[in-house]
Design an enzyme around this catalytic site. Sequence first.
Site, PDB file in Angstrom:
ATOM      1  CG  ASP A 473      -2.241   0.643   1.036  1.00  0.00           C
ATOM      2  OD1 ASP A 473      -2.355   1.445   0.092  1.00  0.00           O
ATOM      3  OD2 ASP A 473      -3.176   0.384   1.822  1.00  0.00           O
ATOM      4  CB  CYS A 521      -2.822  -1.217  -2.723  1.00  0.00           C
ATOM      5  SG  CYS A 521      -4.170  -0.373  -1.862  1.00  0.00           S
ATOM      6  CG  ASP A 543      -9.226   2.495  -0.703  1.00  0.00           C
ATOM      7  OD1 ASP A 543      -8.842   1.320  -0.801  1.00  0.00           O
ATOM      8  OD2 ASP A 543      -8.616   3.357  -0.032  1.00  0.00           O
TER       9      ASP A 543
HETATM   10  C1  DGJ Z   1      -5.934   1.779   1.700  1.00  0.00           C
HETATM   11  C2  DGJ Z   1      -6.227   0.537   0.914  1.00  0.00           C
HETATM   12  O1  DGJ Z   1      -6.657   0.828  -0.360  1.00  0.00           O
HETATM   13  C3  DGJ Z   1      -7.242  -0.299   1.688  1.00  0.00           C
HETATM   14  O2  DGJ Z   1      -7.637  -1.395   0.958  1.00  0.00           O
HETATM   15  C4  DGJ Z   1      -6.600  -0.697   2.991  1.00  0.00           C
HETATM   16  O3  DGJ Z   1      -5.520  -1.539   2.733  1.00  0.00           O
HETATM   17  C5  DGJ Z   1      -6.179   0.534   3.764  1.00  0.00           C
HETATM   18  N1  DGJ Z   1      -5.374   1.415   2.975  1.00  0.00           N
HETATM   19  C6  DGJ Z   1      -5.418   0.147   4.988  1.00  0.00           C
HETATM   20  O4  DGJ Z   1      -4.912   1.210   5.659  1.00  0.00           O
END
Ligand code: DGJ
Length: 725
Positions: A473, A521, A543
Amino acid sequence: MIIWKEPYFYLETKHTSYIMRILSNGMLHHVYYGAKIPKEDMGWYQLFQGKGFSPAVTVNGLVSSADLIPQEYPSFGRGDYRCPAFAVETADGRRLNELTYDHHEILEEKPALPGLPSLDVNMEESNSLAVTLKDAACGYEVVLHYTVLEEEDVIARHTEIRNRGKDAVYVRRAASLSLDIERDNLEFLSLSGAWGRERYPNRRPLSPGTTSIESRRGSSSHQLNPFAALASPDATETAGEVYGFSLIYSADFQILTEVSQYGCTRLQAGLNPETFSWKMEAGETFVTPEALMTYSGHGFQEMSHHFHDVCRRHLGRSAARDMVHPIIINSWEAMYFDLSEEKLKQFLADCEGLDIDTFVVDDGWFGRRTDDQSSLGDWFVDEERFPGGLHGVAECCRNAGMKFGIWFEPEMISRDSRLYKAHPDWCIRGQEEPVECRHQLVLDMSRKEVVDGIYEQMAAFIREYDITYIKWDFNRNLTDNGSFFLPPDRQREHTHRYMLGVYSLMHRLTETFPQVFFEGCSGGGGRFDFGILYYMPQIWTSDDSDAAERLRIQYGTSYAYPPASMVAHVSACPNHQTGRITPFATRGEVAQMCNYGYELAVGQLASEEKTMIREQVRKHRRLDEMIQRGIFYRLCSPFTGNLCAWQMVSEDQKRSYVMAAFLMAEPNPGGQYLRLQGLRKDGQYKVEPLGITAGGETLMRAGIPVIAPQRDYTAFAFELEWLSE
Ligand code: DGJ
């Protein structure tokens, strides 16, 4: 194929020609890019003429101006007033640049781009050309690289600048590609958006002057994707001319167009010159990121197919066709930060019998991370909530028949962390206190010791827990750009150096742990680009997990990126991002086109919903081969009507899957025929659940009937199987 027939370079793919020639004054003239034409002498193909207010230059016996001549890599200060592709300044302040042809080579190997992601191409399938231009006055060379991917109708380009002089020079601007098209009626399509609504197609006519999309966020961004298309005004999904451009890069970029006074459209793609500069000592070379360009004579769909093919066949680990994309269940929307050993074990017990491949523990398992205020950088297990580490959970996961995956945010640091106490200087900061975002700071990945430190922590964890899946992420963008560890005249190198550091970490981890499947991500799809896809075969698309929103996001993303690169999950209702309620079946069908999974509290589901999960998982396994290698067609746009429809067709055209989702129910609705695409014209297809048999030609020209539903957000799905004649 690349053919040199002095003074012409002919670059040919299956359906396109790209032609340039050397003019008498050494200028590299861009002659033509478009549908394939014969390799002829095109000396007559020019609009050269002398013009007032444009300095004169004599080329091939004609008086013209640099301002008028289409060029491969235009420069500043010698009569072309349009946007230059590059700018180099010497330490003594010279900033006039003029390039002339020096020599060229047709290469047997595609040149490597050190430290940067780029296409992997087997040279039996392609050819590479390097044209060296020289600035005689300032002593540097510019090498323009072109790799021709014949099958995919794509040309990959990048630029190398070599300092052959005795003193340092500063590269202020260095486009990966520059292209002059002598037309002024093109339209510009980009993918724009924001967090939770990424990559909506945005199309507008170009007019005199510049139009540009860019990022200065240290990331390719939710807001503007490093992709653009230029289209003829009549272009549709299946007809008209479309040029597509994309960068294999994940940080600050610029894609700029300029329509000139004489009706030429210039497009440039590369690093964002506003936030970039690079000092080259004598003898050093700077290499730009790679850019891709393609041409389609049959609308946007064919342009997308070219990018999809290149991504699946030639882009690093995305091209690792033997990696099975697992069906996953992720803890985030089910539990957020509220994790404990007991809760995770119960969650796993609830998943029993669902036949899911991998369980991913998302944010919250490390340091003292019970909310978003602390612990980033402390990549060890919170012993308070998980006495004995995550071994109990991992074992329970494996006993339930699933592999064990984990979430990291490797580029970040919380002030409240052991890492920050030990290394307060590891974050990016200037003179001021650095700006926080989501209570976190960004690690200075331009520094090797920082990259090494994070690598050691991650590698130890992967080994200890035998991790096979990592979600990577990146939840904020860069600020406080610069580094105390760089001298004043290198401060503007920082963002690019940051990205090179991140790529080096990705490279090291993927090389050392080839068994680990990485999911990219960035707060959803904030870094959805070919740079990340080089290291990670799939990216969390957004998200926003709401099915109605995902129709738009996935549809828009498909302009540049194949379904096999997107991740979509079925989540709970009311949806956590929009509050919307959509049928469980619709959520499943919308997600089926991507790499599939779930993120919801399974224990709270009704038993019919659990039964549906089992059916959906079975269906996804049936469709997976088609999703990974098939051809994707956009049938109806959710941006222009109430119906969104898309279709996948297997490589051999014997199978197909169609999804049609209506947004709002309408009173007294009718229905419509959905005309399919990409089917075989011989033989018949069985279409389920319609229970009909029909020829491919009939299904493509007449279509299949879809009766409008009387419930909001209803999706229909059809599976086609070819029956031999
Ligand atoms: C943002 C991501 O896109 C979510 O899926 C999740 O992993 C959160 N961060 C966690 O902080």
